[in-house]
Write an enzyme that holds these catalytic residues in place. Sequence first.
Site, mmCIF file in Angstrom:
data_model
loop_
_atom_site.group_PDB
_atom_site.id
_atom_site.type_symbol
_atom_site.label_atom_id
_atom_site.label_comp_id
_atom_site.label_asym_id
_atom_site.label_seq_id
_atom_site.Cartn_x
_atom_site.Cartn_y
_atom_site.Cartn_z
ATOM 1 N N LYS A 199 -57.280 83.818 6.678
ATOM 2 C CA LYS A 199 -57.715 85.020 7.418
ATOM 3 C C LYS A 199 -59.199 85.277 7.221
ATOM 4 C CE LYS A 199 -56.981 89.273 5.487
ATOM 5 N NZ LYS A 199 -58.101 90.239 5.403
ATOM 6 N N ASN A 200 -59.622 85.297 5.951
ATOM 7 C CA ASN A 200 -60.991 85.735 5.674
ATOM 8 C C ASN A 200 -62.036 84.686 6.013
ATOM 9 O OD1 ASN A 200 -60.067 88.217 4.989
ATOM 10 N ND2 ASN A 200 -60.110 87.868 2.775
ATOM 11 N N ASP A 214 -57.820 89.810 -4.465
ATOM 12 C CA ASP A 214 -56.799 89.845 -3.405
ATOM 13 C C ASP A 214 -55.435 89.346 -3.883
ATOM 14 O OD1 ASP A 214 -58.741 90.867 -1.791
ATOM 15 O OD2 ASP A 214 -59.123 89.019 -0.687
ATOM 16 N N CYS A 251 -62.202 102.756 2.500
ATOM 17 C CA CYS A 251 -60.840 102.428 2.907
ATOM 18 C C CYS A 251 -59.948 102.603 1.698
ATOM 19 C CB CYS A 251 -60.741 101.032 3.489
ATOM 20 S SG CYS A 251 -60.866 99.759 2.265
ATOM 21 N N ARG A 262 -51.348 92.704 8.899
ATOM 22 C CA ARG A 262 -52.785 92.445 9.094
ATOM 23 C C ARG A 262 -53.179 91.082 8.533
ATOM 24 N NH1 ARG A 262 -56.562 97.396 7.545
ATOM 25 N NH2 ARG A 262 -58.004 95.721 8.041
ATOM 26 N N ARG A 319 -62.576 96.745 8.776
ATOM 27 C CA ARG A 319 -63.895 96.661 8.174
ATOM 28 C C ARG A 319 -64.589 95.338 8.493
ATOM 29 N NH1 ARG A 319 -67.252 98.122 3.765
ATOM 30 N NH2 ARG A 319 -68.219 96.214 3.075
ATOM 31 N N ARG A 331 -66.493 101.143 0.184
ATOM 32 C CA ARG A 331 -67.022 99.796 0.392
ATOM 33 C C ARG A 331 -68.316 99.903 1.212
ATOM 34 N NH1 ARG A 331 -62.018 96.448 2.511
ATOM 35 N NH2 ARG A 331 -63.291 94.603 2.143
ATOM 36 N N PRO A 332 -69.417 100.228 0.542
ATOM 37 C CA PRO A 332 -70.682 100.389 1.257
ATOM 38 C C PRO A 332 -71.172 99.066 1.842
ATOM 39 C CG PRO A 332 -71.016 100.485 -1.130
ATOM 40 C CD PRO A 332 -69.539 100.391 -0.910
ATOM 41 N N ILE A 333 -72.192 99.154 2.726
ATOM 42 C CA ILE A 333 -72.781 97.919 3.273
ATOM 43 C C ILE A 333 -74.288 97.864 2.991
ATOM 44 C CG2 ILE A 333 -71.051 97.420 5.055
ATOM 45 C CD1 ILE A 333 -72.935 98.755 7.103
ATOM 46 N N ASP A 334 -74.685 98.552 1.909
ATOM 47 C CA ASP A 334 -76.118 98.596 1.588
ATOM 48 C C ASP A 334 -76.723 97.205 1.381
ATOM 49 O OD1 ASP A 334 -74.277 98.735 -0.608
ATOM 50 O OD2 ASP A 334 -75.954 98.999 -1.965
ATOM 51 N N LEU A 335 -75.966 96.297 0.780
ATOM 52 C CA LEU A 335 -76.520 94.958 0.519
ATOM 53 C C LEU A 335 -76.734 94.187 1.828
ATOM 54 C CD1 LEU A 335 -74.298 94.054 -2.561
ATOM 55 C CD2 LEU A 335 -76.678 94.819 -2.583
HETATM 56 C C1 EPZ Z 1 -64.116 90.310 1.307
HETATM 57 O O1 EPZ Z 1 -64.469 91.670 1.540
HETATM 58 C C2 EPZ Z 1 -62.675 90.171 1.734
HETATM 59 N N1 EPZ Z 1 -62.539 90.545 3.123
HETATM 60 C C3 EPZ Z 1 -61.774 91.053 0.869
HETATM 61 O O2 EPZ Z 1 -60.429 90.756 1.212
HETATM 62 C C4 EPZ Z 1 -61.984 90.706 -0.608
HETATM 63 O O3 EPZ Z 1 -61.248 91.608 -1.395
HETATM 64 C C5 EPZ Z 1 -63.476 90.788 -0.966
HETATM 65 O O4 EPZ Z 1 -64.252 89.957 -0.061
HETATM 66 C C6 EPZ Z 1 -63.754 90.317 -2.378
HETATM 67 O O5 EPZ Z 1 -63.294 89.011 -2.551
HETATM 68 C C7 EPZ Z 1 -62.887 89.708 4.081
HETATM 69 O O6 EPZ Z 1 -63.356 88.604 3.838
HETATM 70 C C8 EPZ Z 1 -62.662 90.148 5.495
HETATM 71 P P1 EPZ Z 1 -67.566 92.245 -0.878
HETATM 72 P P2 EPZ Z 1 -65.980 92.126 1.496
HETATM 73 O O7 EPZ Z 1 -68.683 92.567 0.048
HETATM 74 O O8 EPZ Z 1 -66.833 91.087 2.088
HETATM 75 C C9 EPZ Z 1 -69.276 96.120 -3.097
HETATM 76 C C10 EPZ Z 1 -58.194 91.232 1.794
HETATM 77 O O9 EPZ Z 1 -57.262 91.792 1.189
HETATM 78 N N2 EPZ Z 1 -70.346 96.077 -2.090
HETATM 79 O O10 EPZ Z 1 -67.680 91.046 -1.737
HETATM 80 O O11 EPZ Z 1 -66.041 93.486 2.065
HETATM 81 C C11 EPZ Z 1 -67.967 96.575 -2.440
HETATM 82 O O12 EPZ Z 1 -67.937 97.965 -2.337
HETATM 83 C C12 EPZ Z 1 -59.599 91.801 1.778
HETATM 84 O O13 EPZ Z 1 -58.028 90.201 2.473
HETATM 85 C C13 EPZ Z 1 -71.389 96.967 -2.160
HETATM 86 O O14 EPZ Z 1 -71.479 97.790 -3.083
HETATM 87 O O15 EPZ Z 1 -66.201 92.174 -0.073
HETATM 88 C C14 EPZ Z 1 -66.912 95.985 -3.332
HETATM 89 O O16 EPZ Z 1 -66.692 96.841 -4.416
HETATM 90 C C15 EPZ Z 1 -59.690 93.150 1.133
HETATM 91 N N3 EPZ Z 1 -72.360 96.938 -1.190
HETATM 92 C C16 EPZ Z 1 -67.569 94.700 -3.846
HETATM 93 O O17 EPZ Z 1 -68.981 94.843 -3.578
HETATM 94 C C17 EPZ Z 1 -72.309 96.050 -0.157
HETATM 95 O O18 EPZ Z 1 -73.217 96.057 0.698
HETATM 96 C C18 EPZ Z 1 -67.048 93.441 -3.155
HETATM 97 O O19 EPZ Z 1 -67.294 93.524 -1.776
HETATM 98 C C19 EPZ Z 1 -71.237 95.143 -0.087
HETATM 99 C C20 EPZ Z 1 -70.264 95.179 -1.070
#
Ligand code: EPZ
Length: 448
Positions: A22-23, A326, A117, A418, A93, A122-126
């Site tokens: 999926k991811n 996950d 969620c 999903r 998301r 889950r911010p997108i600042d990065l």
């Molecule tokens: C991906 O989410 C996966 N989703 C998630 O799977 C998975 O849990 C996650 O990676 C970690 O492995 C998809 O690929 C669609 P991250 P993503 O950005 O990209 C923080 C599932 O069940 N963060 O690595 O959103 C964030 O808040 C889903 O299939 C910031 O602070 O994960 C989190 O605590 C759920 N600022 C951590 O980093 C940012 O700009 C990891 O997030 C981005 C992230």
Amino acid sequence: MSVYRIEGGRRLEGRLTVRGAKNASLKLMAAALMAEGPTVLEAVPRITDIETMISVLQALGAQCHWLSDHVLEIDPRGLNRWEPPDRLVRRMRASVQVMGPLLAKMGRVRLTYPGGCSIGARPIDLHLEGLRALGAEVVDEGGYVEARMVQPRDAVIHLDYPSVGATENLICAAALGSGSVRILNAAQEPEVAELGRFLNRMGARVRGAGQGTVEVEGVRRLTGVRHAVIPDRIEAGTYLLAGAITRGQVEVGPVVPAHVEALVARLEAAGCQLAWAGGRGPRRREGSLALEGVEGNPVDWVILRAERRPRPLHVRTQPHPGFPTDLQPQLMAYLSLADGTSLVTETVHTARFNHVDELVRMGASIQVEGRTAVIRGVPGLTGTTVQADDLRAGAGLVLAGLAAEGTTVVEGIEHIRRGYEDLAGRLREAGAAIEEVELEEEPVPAGV
Ligand code: EPZ
């Protein structure tokens, strides 16, 4: 309302087939927007998150067609919008993953803030800081984010945290154009490596995707390709844990052995016996890493046998190659039956313990202290009605139901749909007594 009804206590025995990831599929679909012609993706799972991404791409002007059961064609030639609809971005998301491709292809993107969620903020600042470093002007206000590429430039981006989504968006944003970009502290998840492989087949110049440092040199054009998606390591892990929790014997695949090493190690530590049908796998791979890199991702089937209660474990979720968040709820369901006390610390998401109260209702003994769950193993769980509040929490509750005595009803299975294609059907093939049934919703009493 659809629910899963599970008659617990049956050993799983048999083969469980894993679909494409999926991811990875979601990101490849978004990246396909950057091509000049159609892309065909094979092994795409039939799940609702994929349907949502199809709707996002269509809303942007691309055409998407299922050519057969798991083969999806994406034709981006009609791409004419840079603003995915709010309702879709709020529904999923992963819609934010069109940001990088749209910025690269259209020079512009605007979307509503995806917000938090049920597994925490889950911010997108990065993502946004990285896009600024690439030369985009980013405005983040009123619940919307708008980015325009004003002055593309070479950049070195150090991510404060190895975010999967930010790494993927930045790779895509840099793939088309004239800049040269290094991303440091990049996410190393297999899905990031898969995106790099896919883009390179389209004509991009991406080096090191799936490692801590990624280099991207922009190119002028990308072409559509035909590409088979890697197997879903989280789906595979869920099935292995289903075999383990029912003390069964299952054969799960296809799976890329290196993608499931963290889980395999924990299952062995808990007392399960594991073997690789094709002789591949962690123990047999010495010396062949370079070959793997050249050939891509050789797959195998993993055989698991479990006979007794698991030994307790101490596990921390971490970015890859650490233990994946996950699989944390599914692992917790398993450890709730351990012969001793386990500790599970969630370090990736801020609030991913939705399943705990529900497992406790089934007889588990779990206390959450901050980001750590203390799980005192019990000899057995008892079936009851439980609510799935997110995808992986739902999978964990299904696993608990397979092992519990009596009947478990899992509500909220739209979350499970999903990310898992026909989870009930797949588990039934290995002997589980699980069916999807339609329940009438109870009317809410007036005036209460
Ligand atoms: C991906 O989410 C996966 N989703 C998630 O799977 C998975 O849990 C996650 O990676 C970690 O492995 C998809 O690929 C669609 P991250 P993503 O950005 O990209 C923080 C599932 O069940 N963060 O690595 O959103 C964030 O808040 C889903 O299939 C910031 O602070 O994960 C989190 O605590 C759920 N600022 C951590 O980093 C940012 O700009 C990891 O997030 C981005 C992230």
